[in-house]
Design an enzyme around this catalytic site. Structure first.
Site, PDB file in Angstrom:
ATOM      1  N   ASN A 184      89.309  54.392  96.656  1.00 54.60           N
ATOM      2  CA  ASN A 184      87.921  54.413  97.139  1.00 54.60           C
ATOM      3  C   ASN A 184      87.805  53.493  98.354  1.00 54.60           C
ATOM      4  OD1 ASN A 184      87.061  51.663  96.253  1.00 54.60           O
ATOM      5  ND2 ASN A 184      87.610  52.510  94.254  1.00 54.60           N
ATOM      6  N   LYS A 244     107.664  63.582  93.586  1.00 65.80           N
ATOM      7  CA  LYS A 244     106.633  64.075  94.501  1.00 65.80           C
ATOM      8  C   LYS A 244     106.318  65.539  94.183  1.00 65.80           C
ATOM      9  CE  LYS A 244     105.592  64.950  99.286  1.00 65.80           C
ATOM     10  NZ  LYS A 244     106.140  65.130 100.628  1.00 65.80           N
ATOM     11  N   LYS A 256      72.791  49.149  83.188  1.00 66.56           N
ATOM     12  CA  LYS A 256      74.226  48.828  83.163  1.00 66.56           C
ATOM     13  C   LYS A 256      74.473  47.466  82.519  1.00 66.56           C
ATOM     14  CE  LYS A 256      76.339  50.597  86.518  1.00 66.56           C
ATOM     15  NZ  LYS A 256      76.776  50.941  87.862  1.00 66.56           N
ATOM     16  N   PHE A 269      78.930  43.970  88.947  1.00 66.06           N
ATOM     17  CA  PHE A 269      78.313  44.503  90.156  1.00 66.06           C
ATOM     18  C   PHE A 269      77.851  45.925  89.891  1.00 66.06           C
ATOM     19  CE2 PHE A 269      78.747  41.944  94.069  1.00 66.06           C
ATOM     20  CZ  PHE A 269      79.201  40.779  93.475  1.00 66.06           C
TER      21      PHE A 269
HETATM   22  O1  C5P Z   1      79.972  51.673  85.900  1.00 62.10           O
HETATM   23  P1  C5P Z   1      80.151  51.127  87.258  1.00 62.10           P
HETATM   24  O2  C5P Z   1      81.507  51.444  87.843  1.00 62.10           O
HETATM   25  O3  C5P Z   1      79.043  51.417  88.205  1.00 62.10           O
HETATM   26  O4  C5P Z   1      80.093  49.546  87.028  1.00 62.10           O
HETATM   27  C1  C5P Z   1      80.340  48.639  88.037  1.00 62.10           C
HETATM   28  C2  C5P Z   1      80.750  47.325  87.458  1.00 62.10           C
HETATM   29  O5  C5P Z   1      81.717  47.517  86.439  1.00 62.10           O
HETATM   30  C3  C5P Z   1      81.448  46.468  88.490  1.00 62.10           C
HETATM   31  O6  C5P Z   1      81.221  45.105  88.123  1.00 62.10           O
HETATM   32  C4  C5P Z   1      82.907  46.840  88.314  1.00 62.10           C
HETATM   33  O7  C5P Z   1      83.764  45.791  88.749  1.00 62.10           O
HETATM   34  C5  C5P Z   1      82.984  47.032  86.827  1.00 62.10           C
HETATM   35  N1  C5P Z   1      83.971  48.025  86.393  1.00 62.10           N
HETATM   36  C6  C5P Z   1      85.099  47.597  85.739  1.00 62.10           C
HETATM   37  N2  C5P Z   1      86.014  48.518  85.277  1.00 62.10           N
HETATM   38  C7  C5P Z   1      85.801  49.843  85.455  1.00 62.10           C
HETATM   39  C8  C5P Z   1      84.651  50.280  86.135  1.00 62.10           C
HETATM   40  C9  C5P Z   1      83.749  49.351  86.599  1.00 62.10           C
HETATM   41  O8  C5P Z   1      85.295  46.393  85.594  1.00 62.10           O
HETATM   42  N3  C5P Z   1      86.703  50.699  85.008  1.00 62.10           N
END
Ligand code: C5P
Length: 404
Positions: free
Chosen positions: A212, A290, A342, A328
């Site tokens: 990403n 691959k 969340k 976050f």
């Molecule tokens: O659910 P979402 O991805 O929007 O949540 C964001 C928060 O969750 C961020 O703090 C991100 O670092 C954390 N996160 C995580 N592990 C994941 C997905 C998100 O720690 N697999």
């Protein structure tokens, strides 16, 4: 954090002079006024125009210029600053300083100053390791001159070793330390922090991956700000182009599962701040070789499985849960509502929510507009640099431990 501070930046000759341009930006972002002296060697690598445009001040180059001397004499130049920073500091300029020579504007200003001096040396490894340079460095250290770097790595001359100028963010941290700018009274001494930052890469096969657009700028800035307040800080960083922050133990990982394992390894901690943009899914059954087109014109079907949620895992720990778990929430709509939901779902204590919709420039940009969502309040902070968001959050965390 450098509001009102005046930096005299001396740019001497060396390919690393290009990094001095970024340093000017970084210093100004923190509120410092930056005035520059460009040595004759420095001007071979960066132009006075670039330096003047970035610093928004006149650039001083010549000791014997009637114009420069009438506008701003070299003595005034050397005294009207809170700190003199030499970046890059060449072997030649360091030798002149150690010997007390003053045959150009840079060396004269350095001899005439009554202010602290910080050097960011940059040179070829052999020059850095030469007994003459070692002697000069020891003399300068005795004179109270401070240094930041150099680091190890690939040098512009094609050789590998010590001599690479410290990165602008490292020099910035050293400037802040020299000026005591980090000293706001807030402290995290005796606390241990885990910070996640950057994207994760989820392998499709040995050469392809899903990723990403996260730059890691916000997470890295938080790790640095937390460490600056005295916390013993572990940064678990996905792949980014950023240098490891100063004073932080950095563990570099690629995938979400590696990131979780590194966080668990770093426990126990008083605070965990999950700023990484962790991939929600990974490819089920990464190909060992691959993947090839098979001539049928049909693309391969990629099956995805959900990744572990690092934030939720840390927040749900029965034993050894960090006292404060901060997540976050990057959203493109209903930012605060989604963040509150969340916070409850992942059982973290605070959520830093931001709007990353198109046009905000937050993803990869230098500024951020965030809301701090806690159990009983939503604080909306003005738009500020990611460094300032980090410093503000670090102070809030310090206050939390001070009060609780
Ligand atoms: O659910 P979402 O991805 O929007 O949540 C964001 C928060 O969750 C961020 O703090 C991100 O670092 C954390 N996160 C995580 N592990 C994941 C997905 C998100 O720690 N697999």
């Amino acid at each position: 954090m450098l509001n009102g501070k005046r930096i005299l930046l001396i740019i001497s000759g060396g390919i690393a002079a290009y990094k001095a341009l970024d340093l000017i930006r970084r210093l100004k972002e923190q509120g410092a006024g930056v005035r520059c002296v460009l040595s004759r060697g420095g001007a071979q690598f960066v132009t006075p125009l670039s330096v003047a445009a970035l610093s928004e001040e006149a650039v001083y180059q010549d000791l014997f210029s009637l114009k420069d001397e009438s506008e701003m004499g070299h003595i005034r130049l050397s005294r009207e600053a809170d700190l003199l920073v030499v970046a890059p500091a060449s072997a030649d300029l360091m030798a002149k300083m150690a010997a007390g020579l003053a045959d150009d504007l840079a060396s004269t200003v350095l001899l005439a100053t009554d202010k602290p001096v910080l050097l960011a040396p940059a040179m070829n490894t052999r020059m850095w390791e030469h007994p003459a340079t070692r002697r000069n460095l020891a003399t300068l250290a005795d004179d109270g001159v401070r240094t930041v770097g150099p680091g190890q790595g690939d040098l512009a001359c094609g050789e590998v070793g010590a001599g690479r100028m410290a990165e602008p963010m490292e020099i910035l941290a050293a400037v802040q330390a020299c000026l005591g700018a980090e000293n706001s009274g807030a402290t995290l001494h005796g606390r241990r922090a885990i910070v996640t930052s950057g994207p994760t890469y989820e392998a499709i096969d040995p050469v392809r991956y899903i990723a990403n657009r996260s730059s890691g700028k916000q997470g890295h800035a938080i790790a640095e700000a937390i460490a600056r307040l005295g916390a013993d800080t572990v940064l678990v960083a996905g792949p980014t182009n950023l240098a490891d922050p100063v004073g932080v133990e950095t563990v570099r990982v690629e995938s979400a599962r590696q990131m979780l394992a590194a966080c668990e390894q770093a426990l126990p901690a008083d605070v965990a701040i999950c700023a990484a943009a962790v991939a929600d899914w990974r490819v089920d059954g990464t190909a060992q070789q691959k993947m090839k087109k098979d001539g049928s014109g049909q693309p391969p079907a990629l099956a995805l499985v959900e990744n572990p949620d690092i934030l939720a895992s840390l927040a749900h720990l029965q034993d050894g849960r960090p006292d404060l778990v901060v997540g976050f929430a990057a959203e493109t709509e209903q930012v605060v509502d989604y963040a509150q939901a969340k916070r409850a779902r992942k059982r973290c204590d605070w959520i830093v929510a931001n709007d990353v919709s198109d046009g905000t420039g937050v993803m990869g940009g230098d500024d951020n507009t965030v809301h701090l969502v806690t159990a009983d309040a939503v604080d909306s902070w003005p738009t500020m640099s990611k460094q300032d968001v980090a410093a503000t959050l670090a102070r809030r965390i310090a206050d939390h431990f001070d009060i609780s």
